[in-house]
Design a protein around this motif. Structure first.
Motif, PDB file in Angstrom:
ATOM      1  N   ALA A 193       6.898   2.341  10.538  1.00 21.03           N
ATOM      2  CA  ALA A 193       6.576   1.536   9.405  1.00 21.03           C
ATOM      3  C   ALA A 193       6.124   0.239   9.357  1.00 21.03           C
ATOM      4  N   VAL A 194       6.871  -0.659  10.224  1.00 16.33           N
ATOM      5  CA  VAL A 194       6.458  -2.095  10.398  1.00 16.33           C
ATOM      6  C   VAL A 194       4.875  -2.147  10.841  1.00 16.33           C
ATOM      7  N   CYS A 195       4.628  -1.515  11.748  1.00 17.51           N
ATOM      8  CA  CYS A 195       3.289  -1.301  12.365  1.00 17.51           C
ATOM      9  C   CYS A 195       2.216  -1.001  11.273  1.00 17.51           C
ATOM     10  N   THR A 196       2.521   0.132  10.400  1.00 11.93           N
ATOM     11  CA  THR A 196       1.665   0.541   9.507  1.00 11.93           C
ATOM     12  C   THR A 196       1.463  -0.671   8.334  1.00 11.93           C
ATOM     13  N   VAL A 197       2.409  -1.372   7.881  1.00 11.99           N
ATOM     14  CA  VAL A 197       2.128  -2.486   6.936  1.00 11.99           C
ATOM     15  C   VAL A 197       1.438  -3.631   7.653  1.00 11.99           C
ATOM     16  N   ALA A 198       1.782  -3.982   8.795  1.00 11.79           N
ATOM     17  CA  ALA A 198       1.079  -5.163   9.657  1.00 11.79           C
ATOM     18  C   ALA A 198      -0.275  -5.065   9.773  1.00 11.79           C
ATOM     19  N   GLY A 199      -0.684  -3.797   9.985  1.00 10.92           N
ATOM     20  CA  GLY A 199      -2.297  -3.385  10.499  1.00 10.92           C
ATOM     21  C   GLY A 199      -3.052  -3.309   9.302  1.00 10.92           C
ATOM     22  N   VAL A 200      -2.694  -3.317   8.252  1.00 13.38           N
ATOM     23  CA  VAL A 200      -3.716  -3.215   7.253  1.00 13.38           C
ATOM     24  C   VAL A 200      -3.997  -4.797   6.546  1.00 13.38           C
ATOM     25  N   LEU A 201      -2.824  -5.602   6.911  1.00 12.78           N
ATOM     26  CA  LEU A 201      -3.117  -6.854   6.292  1.00 12.78           C
ATOM     27  C   LEU A 201      -4.353  -7.666   6.696  1.00 12.78           C
ATOM     28  N   PRO A 202      -5.029  -7.823   7.866  1.00 11.76           N
ATOM     29  CA  PRO A 202      -6.096  -8.554   7.976  1.00 11.76           C
ATOM     30  C   PRO A 202      -7.037  -8.226   7.063  1.00 11.76           C
ATOM     31  N   TYR A 203      -7.277  -6.879   6.840  1.00 14.30           N
ATOM     32  CA  TYR A 203      -8.642  -6.304   6.306  1.00 14.30           C
ATOM     33  C   TYR A 203      -8.268  -6.717   4.630  1.00 14.30           C
ATOM     34  N   VAL A 204      -7.185  -6.607   4.198  1.00 10.25           N
ATOM     35  CA  VAL A 204      -7.131  -6.729   2.797  1.00 10.25           C
ATOM     36  C   VAL A 204      -6.809  -8.215   2.447  1.00 10.25           C
ATOM     37  N   LEU A 205      -6.487  -9.066   3.373  1.00 12.36           N
ATOM     38  CA  LEU A 205      -6.570 -10.502   2.868  1.00 12.36           C
ATOM     39  C   LEU A 205      -7.886 -11.307   3.099  1.00 12.36           C
ATOM     40  N   ARG A 206      -8.530 -10.689   4.228  1.00 14.02           N
ATOM     41  CA  ARG A 206      -9.615 -11.498   4.761  1.00 14.02           C
ATOM     42  C   ARG A 206     -11.003 -10.947   4.129  1.00 14.02           C
ATOM     43  N   TYR A 207     -10.987  -9.788   3.688  1.00 10.02           N
ATOM     44  CA  TYR A 207     -12.524  -9.283   3.503  1.00 10.02           C
ATOM     45  C   TYR A 207     -12.381  -8.770   1.857  1.00 10.02           C
ATOM     46  N   PRO A 208     -13.141  -9.681   1.019  1.00 11.70           N
ATOM     47  CA  PRO A 208     -13.136  -8.560  -0.345  1.00 11.70           C
ATOM     48  C   PRO A 208     -13.750  -7.481  -0.528  1.00 11.70           C
ATOM     49  N   ASP A 209     -13.454  -6.862  -1.370  1.00 11.86           N
ATOM     50  CA  ASP A 209     -13.940  -5.349  -1.602  1.00 11.86           C
ATOM     51  C   ASP A 209     -14.996  -5.454  -2.785  1.00 11.86           C
ATOM     52  N   LEU A 210     -15.887  -4.458  -2.766  1.00  7.42           N
ATOM     53  CA  LEU A 210     -16.848  -4.441  -3.801  1.00  7.42           C
ATOM     54  C   LEU A 210     -16.240  -3.961  -5.297  1.00  7.42           C
ATOM     55  N   ARG A 211     -16.641  -4.735  -6.240  1.00 10.80           N
ATOM     56  CA  ARG A 211     -15.693  -4.298  -7.634  1.00 10.80           C
ATOM     57  C   ARG A 211     -17.051  -3.356  -8.315  1.00 10.80           C
ATOM     58  N   LEU A 212     -16.212  -2.517  -9.181  1.00 10.52           N
ATOM     59  CA  LEU A 212     -17.072  -1.642 -10.055  1.00 10.52           C
ATOM     60  C   LEU A 212     -16.612  -2.359 -11.324  1.00 10.52           C
ATOM     61  N   SER A 213     -17.558  -2.534 -12.307  1.00 12.39           N
ATOM     62  CA  SER A 213     -17.266  -2.855 -13.617  1.00 12.39           C
ATOM     63  C   SER A 213     -16.819  -1.905 -14.696  1.00 12.39           C
ATOM     64  N   ALA A 214     -16.372  -2.116 -15.648  1.00 10.93           N
ATOM     65  CA  ALA A 214     -16.000  -1.003 -16.452  1.00 10.93           C
ATOM     66  C   ALA A 214     -16.994  -0.085 -16.946  1.00 10.93           C
ATOM     67  N   ARG A 215     -18.104  -0.887 -17.255  1.00 11.05           N
ATOM     68  CA  ARG A 215     -19.355  -0.224 -18.127  1.00 11.05           C
ATOM     69  C   ARG A 215     -20.141   0.582 -16.970  1.00 11.05           C
TER      70      ARG A 215
END
Length: 421
Positions: A193-215
């Motif tokens: 469980a600890v490894c699963t959470v820790a492993g995703v943090l570098p990607y979600v904290l460092r690299y912004p995702d592409l946004r989809l606008s509501a329109r």
């Protein structure tokens, strides 16, 4: 003089990517992928089998049947969860992007589900906990895989798929190692469980995702949403044949892995079967890591996918047949090494092939989720096939021969894909 209007460009989130991704982005996404596989395979390889062995006496089921039942019902949840969360991520208009919110929610939910699974007291709570793990981690996995066609140009997908595949195998080894070395079932679940959470943090904290606008999001309709999960093989034949190829080769591999702990204990009489699983997994992973990135890069440079998938499937079938005919500890080591070579090439190149046959940019997450059913469905089919074969129809020798034939059939069907070289 008539002015020709410029063509309307699709938004960045729905465009075909052209800019190569960097090593940091690839490494962070690969780490997130590996962390999700830790959460899956620590339980699958060691912890669930150990709990089934403890709960089976007095339940009216053998440990093999109990494990098959629990993993099978969990795989049914995975069948629905992966395309469902992929479709939801396609429509997400959050400030953090389409994929990142689901990676965060899925990893956090998966960690909590693993902690609940550690407290299972019987077969029903074991099955419920495993279903929760499958539900949540598939939300994260659907978003991680959809990030590749969102951001990676076609000429780079073999290499990126190779790194994702390497991380997947390291996740399998890491999960197995954590579950074995933690010193108990509860501690094993906590470590995963600890490894699963820790492993995703570098990607979600460092690299912004592409946004989809509501329109740019299509109007909501339950009928259109549910109908979108059916990808007609007649309308998209290449996608259909690619899906069937992945399903058959993954089914063959699942038949090999499902009862590996019991195979070592009951057939080879290996003195420490848990340690034996870890050794075989490590051997398999070493050869897989040695070929998974190289196979993807080679495929990118050659501009071809199908020959790599065909020959990797054939090699895996040969190794699987060796488990049937050479039932010794050295034979198991050799078979694990050869399986790793074949599955390494298959993992990277098949992933690139799948992204090459996706129908539309708007539905990448959902379509990849449907494709990923070919990974989860073998977890349902494998127990249904393996349990009666091992119990009534000839044991492990017949099981591995059947697995080899299934793998060969998958390799042969690659030739039916026409739109990819």
């Amino acid at each position: 003089m008539t002015t020709v209007p410029e063509p309307v460009r699709p938004p960045a989130a729905l465009s075909e990517p052209v800019e190569p991704v960097g090593r940091g982005w690839t490494a962070a996404l690969s780490l997130a992928n590996g962390a999700i596989w830790v959460g899956w395979f620590g339980p699958l390889q060691i912890l669930l089998a150990s709990q089934a062995k403890d709960f089976a006496p007095g339940s009216g089921m053998s440990k093999e049947t109990m494990l098959a039942w629990v993993t099978g019902i969990g795989a049914l949840v995975s069948l629905v969860a992966n395309p469902f969360f992929g479709a939801l991520s396609d429509r997400t208009t959050a400030r953090r992007g389409r994929r990142t919110p689901w990676i965060v929610a899925g990893a956090a939910g998966g960690a909590l589900s693993l902690l609940l699974l550690a407290r299972a007291g019987g077969v029903w709570s074991l099955a419920a906990g495993w279903c929760l793990v499958q539900l949540t981690l598939n939300a994260a996995f659907a978003a991680v895989t959809a990030a590749v066609p969102d951001r990676v140009p076609r000429r780079q997908r073999g290499a990126v798929g190779g790194w994702l595949g390497a991380a997947q195998i390291l996740g399998v080894v890491g999960g197995t190692g954590l579950a074995t070395a933690a010193g108990g079932i509860g501690a094993g679940y906590v470590a995963c469980a600890v490894c699963t959470v820790a492993g995703v943090l570098p990607y979600v904290l460092r690299y912004p995702d592409l946004r989809l606008s509501a329109r740019d999001r299509p109007p909501w309709s339950w009928r259109a949403f549910l109908a979108g999960f059916w990808l007609s093989p007649r309308r998209y034949p290449d996608l259909g044949w690619a899906w069937l190829t992945r399903f058959l080769i993954n089914l063959s591999n699942s038949l090999v892995l499902l009862y590996l702990l019991y195979y070592l204990r009951d057939r080879l009489r290996y003195p420490d079967p848990g340690q034996g699983v870890l050794i075989l997994t490590a051997v398999n992973s070493l050869t897989l890591v040695a070929t998974v990135v190289a196979g993807g890069v080679w495929s990118d440079r050659a501009g071809r996918r199908k020959p790599f998938v065909v020959w990797s499937g054939v090699l895996m079938a040969v190794a699987t047949a060796a488990l049937a005919g050479w039932q010794t500890w050295p034979g198991a080591i050799v078979a694990s090494a050869v399986l790793g070579i074949g599955f390494g090439v298959f993992t990277s190149v098949d992933f690139a092939l799948m992204t090459d046959v996706l129908p539309t940019a708007l539905d990448r997450g959902k379509d990849l989720g449907v494709i990923n059913v070919a990974n989860a469905l073998p977890q349902v089919a494998a127990p249904a096939l393996a349990a009666p074969i091992v119990t009534y129809l000839g044991g492990y020798r017949v099981l591995y021969l059947v697995a080899a034939v299934i793998g060969l059939a998958g390799a042969a069907l690659v030739g039916r894909i026409r739109g990819v070289q």
